[in-house]
Design a protein around this motif. Structure first.
Motif, short mmCIF file in Angstrom:
data_model
loop_
_atom_site.label_atom_id
_atom_site.label_comp_id
_atom_site.label_asym_id
_atom_site.label_seq_id
_atom_site.Cartn_x
_atom_site.Cartn_y
_atom_site.Cartn_z
N PRO A 113 55.72 42.66 40.00
CA PRO A 113 55.29 41.99 38.77
C PRO A 113 54.00 42.57 38.19
O PRO A 113 53.20 43.16 38.92
CB PRO A 113 55.06 40.54 39.20
N SER A 114 53.80 42.36 36.91
CA SER A 114 52.57 42.84 36.26
C SER A 114 52.37 42.12 34.92
O SER A 114 53.33 41.88 34.20
CB SER A 114 52.67 44.34 35.99
N THR A 115 51.14 41.81 34.61
CA THR A 115 50.78 41.33 33.27
C THR A 115 49.95 42.40 32.57
O THR A 115 50.35 42.98 31.56
CB THR A 115 49.97 40.01 33.35
N ARG A 116 48.76 42.68 33.14
CA ARG A 116 47.81 43.59 32.51
C ARG A 116 48.33 45.02 32.38
O ARG A 116 48.22 45.64 31.32
CB ARG A 116 46.49 43.63 33.31
N THR A 117 48.90 45.54 33.47
CA THR A 117 49.31 46.95 33.45
C THR A 117 50.43 47.16 32.45
O THR A 117 50.43 48.11 31.66
CB THR A 117 49.72 47.39 34.87
N ARG A 118 51.38 46.22 32.46
CA ARG A 118 52.52 46.35 31.54
C ARG A 118 52.07 46.26 30.09
O ARG A 118 52.39 47.11 29.26
CB ARG A 118 53.56 45.26 31.84
N PHE A 125 54.96 54.13 36.98
CA PHE A 125 55.74 53.55 38.08
C PHE A 125 54.86 52.63 38.91
O PHE A 125 53.80 53.05 39.39
CB PHE A 125 56.28 54.69 38.94
N ARG A 126 55.28 51.38 39.08
CA ARG A 126 54.64 50.46 40.03
C ARG A 126 55.65 50.16 41.13
O ARG A 126 56.76 49.70 40.86
CB ARG A 126 54.19 49.17 39.36
N THR A 127 55.23 50.42 42.36
CA THR A 127 56.11 50.20 43.51
C THR A 127 55.26 49.90 44.73
O THR A 127 54.06 50.22 44.75
CB THR A 127 57.01 51.43 43.74
N ASN A 157 47.13 52.24 46.69
CA ASN A 157 46.00 52.39 45.76
C ASN A 157 46.38 51.96 44.34
O ASN A 157 47.54 51.58 44.08
CB ASN A 157 45.47 53.83 45.77
N HIS A 158 45.41 51.99 43.43
CA HIS A 158 45.62 51.50 42.07
C HIS A 158 44.72 52.30 41.12
O HIS A 158 43.73 51.79 40.61
CB HIS A 158 45.28 50.01 42.03
N PRO A 159 45.07 53.59 40.91
CA PRO A 159 44.15 54.48 40.17
C PRO A 159 43.83 54.04 38.74
O PRO A 159 42.69 54.21 38.31
CB PRO A 159 44.87 55.83 40.19
N THR A 160 44.79 53.49 38.01
CA THR A 160 44.46 53.12 36.62
C THR A 160 43.45 51.97 36.61
O THR A 160 42.61 51.88 35.72
CB THR A 160 45.73 52.75 35.79
N GLN A 161 43.51 51.12 37.64
CA GLN A 161 42.54 50.02 37.76
C GLN A 161 41.17 50.56 38.18
O GLN A 161 40.14 50.16 37.63
CB GLN A 161 43.03 49.00 38.79
N GLY A 162 41.18 51.51 39.13
CA GLY A 162 39.92 52.08 39.61
C GLY A 162 39.16 52.76 38.48
O GLY A 162 37.95 52.57 38.32
N HIS A 176 36.73 41.63 39.10
CA HIS A 176 37.96 41.23 39.79
C HIS A 176 39.10 41.82 38.97
O HIS A 176 39.15 41.62 37.76
CB HIS A 176 38.10 39.70 39.88
N CYS A 177 40.01 42.54 39.63
CA CYS A 177 41.07 43.21 38.86
C CYS A 177 42.07 42.23 38.27
O CYS A 177 42.80 42.58 37.34
CB CYS A 177 41.78 44.24 39.73
N LEU A 178 42.11 41.01 38.80
CA LEU A 178 43.04 39.96 38.35
C LEU A 178 44.49 40.37 38.66
O LEU A 178 44.77 41.57 38.66
CB LEU A 178 42.88 39.64 36.87
N PRO A 179 45.43 39.46 38.91
CA PRO A 179 45.24 38.03 38.81
C PRO A 179 44.38 37.50 39.97
O PRO A 179 44.46 38.01 41.09
CB PRO A 179 46.68 37.48 38.91
N ASN A 199 39.36 46.21 29.21
CA ASN A 199 39.23 47.67 29.34
C ASN A 199 40.47 48.33 29.92
O ASN A 199 40.61 49.55 29.84
CB ASN A 199 37.99 48.02 30.17
N ARG A 200 41.38 47.53 30.50
CA ARG A 200 42.65 48.15 30.94
C ARG A 200 43.33 48.82 29.75
O ARG A 200 43.88 49.90 29.85
CB ARG A 200 43.61 47.10 31.54
N LEU A 201 43.31 48.15 28.59
CA LEU A 201 43.94 48.71 27.39
C LEU A 201 43.24 50.00 26.96
O LEU A 201 43.89 51.02 26.71
CB LEU A 201 43.92 47.68 26.26
N1 CP Z 1 45.19 44.19 37.83
C1 CP Z 1 46.50 44.40 37.60
O1 CP Z 1 47.07 45.47 37.91
O2 CP Z 1 47.12 43.38 36.96
P1 CP Z 1 48.69 43.23 36.79
O3 CP Z 1 49.29 43.10 38.17
O4 CP Z 1 48.87 42.01 35.96
O5 CP Z 1 49.22 44.47 36.12
#
Ligand code: CP
Length: 349
Positions: free
Chosen positions: A58-63, A109-111, A136-141, A279-282, A308-310
């Motif tokens: 699942p994803s909110t911010r990344t999607r 790709f998120r997996t 890891n989570h490079p786009t978040q980093g 905090h990267c959230l959620p 800033n994710r956007l």
């Molecule tokens: N922080 C982050 O990746 O949020 P999502 O899981 O909502 O994409």
């Protein structure tokens, strides 16, 4: 290969592979696109480009940020979900990679399994964006350190900051502890990772971070003494304590983390007054972080970080996809249009 793409393919897999200069240039790109957005004038440099987005988790911010960023830059994003595409059940990863490469300009790709991203990159001939694995989570980093660069303590440069991660840094989970470490290693920063012993960072991961830090000048401290760790922190980074698929460990995790590792006002007040919470959230409010910290008007930069994710995705898409876009020859486009119209006009009468 599509005639309108060209050049060498680069993938976004791990931020530890970046040089400091590359990351600083990337931050400048993000900053520039953020400014253009504030002016309501984002250039459509990805006109005609398509990003395939595969989400196995699942994803909110990344999607939302990737999809919106593609639209803003003049392109289009496709949301591809397991169960609605053949990938993961009836089609091999190498075949999906080949098909998407022949139709799209990039794959996000998120997996869960990091191996999955590496395999996709092996076969894809267009850029692949790692949108989070359990490694890891490079786009978040990249987003987090861009955000820190916007909120530096007075008199300090990005080179001087002390970043403290508090929470789970276990090898199979602990995503943001590793990601934050990779960014600190690439940028040559001081990093303290603070976890209860049972959830501490593996020796292999520590070695990977320290090896890069030998080249960049960063330092890594691993401790369970949270009170000491935050005493001179400029930024504190927590993350969730329990991940999808690890629900059966929740009670043990709560017993190990609560209350000592919760980011609350007591913890924040042990840090210097300028120290900010991310905090990267959620987030699980009142679990790994309290609402008092999360919603704090001056000490929290969590929602600036989320926005800033956007801006970060715009920068990343421009960075990876734009160099491969080929400008269409407008004279040829007009000539082809005429040719197609004449053909259709004669055949479809
Ligand atoms: N922080 C982050 O990746 O949020 P999502 O899981 O909502 O994409």
């Amino acid at each position: 290969m599509k005639a309108r793409t060209q050049g060498k393919v680069k993938h976004l897999i791990d931020t530890i592979d970046f040089t400091k200069e590359e990351l600083l240039s990337l931050f400048e790109t993000i900053r520039m696109l953020k400014e253009f957005d504030m002016q309501g004038a984002v250039p459509k440099i990805l006109k005609g480009a398509t990003l395939a987005m595969i989400f196995e988790e699942p994803s909110t911010r990344t999607r939302v940020s990737f999809e919106t960023a593609m639209t803003d830059l003049g392109g289009h994003a496709l949301y591809l979900k397991p169960g609605e595409i053949h990938f993961g059940s009836h089609e091999a990863i190498k075949d999906t990679a080949r098909i998407l490469s022949s139709m799209c300009h990039g794959i996000m790709f998120r997996t869960k399994e990091h191996e999955g991203i590496l395999k996709l990159c092996e076969y894809a001939t267009i850029p692949v964006f790692n949108a989070m694995t359990y490694y890891n989570h490079p786009t978040q980093g990249i987003c987090d350190f861009f955000t820190m660069s916007e909120h530096l303590p007075e008199g300090k440069s990005l080179d001087d900051i002390h970043v403290v991660f508090v929470g789970d840094s276990r090898e199979d989970t602990g995503i943001m502890s590793k990601e934050t470490g990779h960014m600190c290693a690439a940028l040559g920063l001081r990093y303290t990772v603070c976890s209860p012993e049972k959830y501490s960072m593996s020796k292999e991961e520590q070695k990977k971070i320290r090896d890069k830090m030998k080249l960049t000048g960063g330092t890594l401290t691993v401790t369970d003494q949270v009170e000491e760790a935050v005493a001179d922190a400029d930024f504190i980074v927590p993350d969730v304590w329990t991940y999808y698929g690890y629900e059966e460990e929740e009670a043990d995790r709560m017993a190990n983390f609560m209350p000592r590792y919760q980011l609350n006002m007591d913890m924040l007040n042990r840090a210097p007054e300028h120290c900010k919470a991310l905090h990267c959230l959620p987030a699980n409010r009142e679990v790994e972080i309290t609402s008092e910290v999360l919603d704090h008007p001056t000490r929290s930069i969590v929602f600036q970080e989320a926005e800033n994710r956007l801006h970060t995705q715009r920068g990343l898409l421009a960075w990876y996809l734009y160099p491969r876009m080929r400008e269409a020859d407008q004279t040829l486009v007009r000539y082809n249009e005429g040719k197609l119209r004449s053909f259709l006009d004669t055949r479809l009468k």
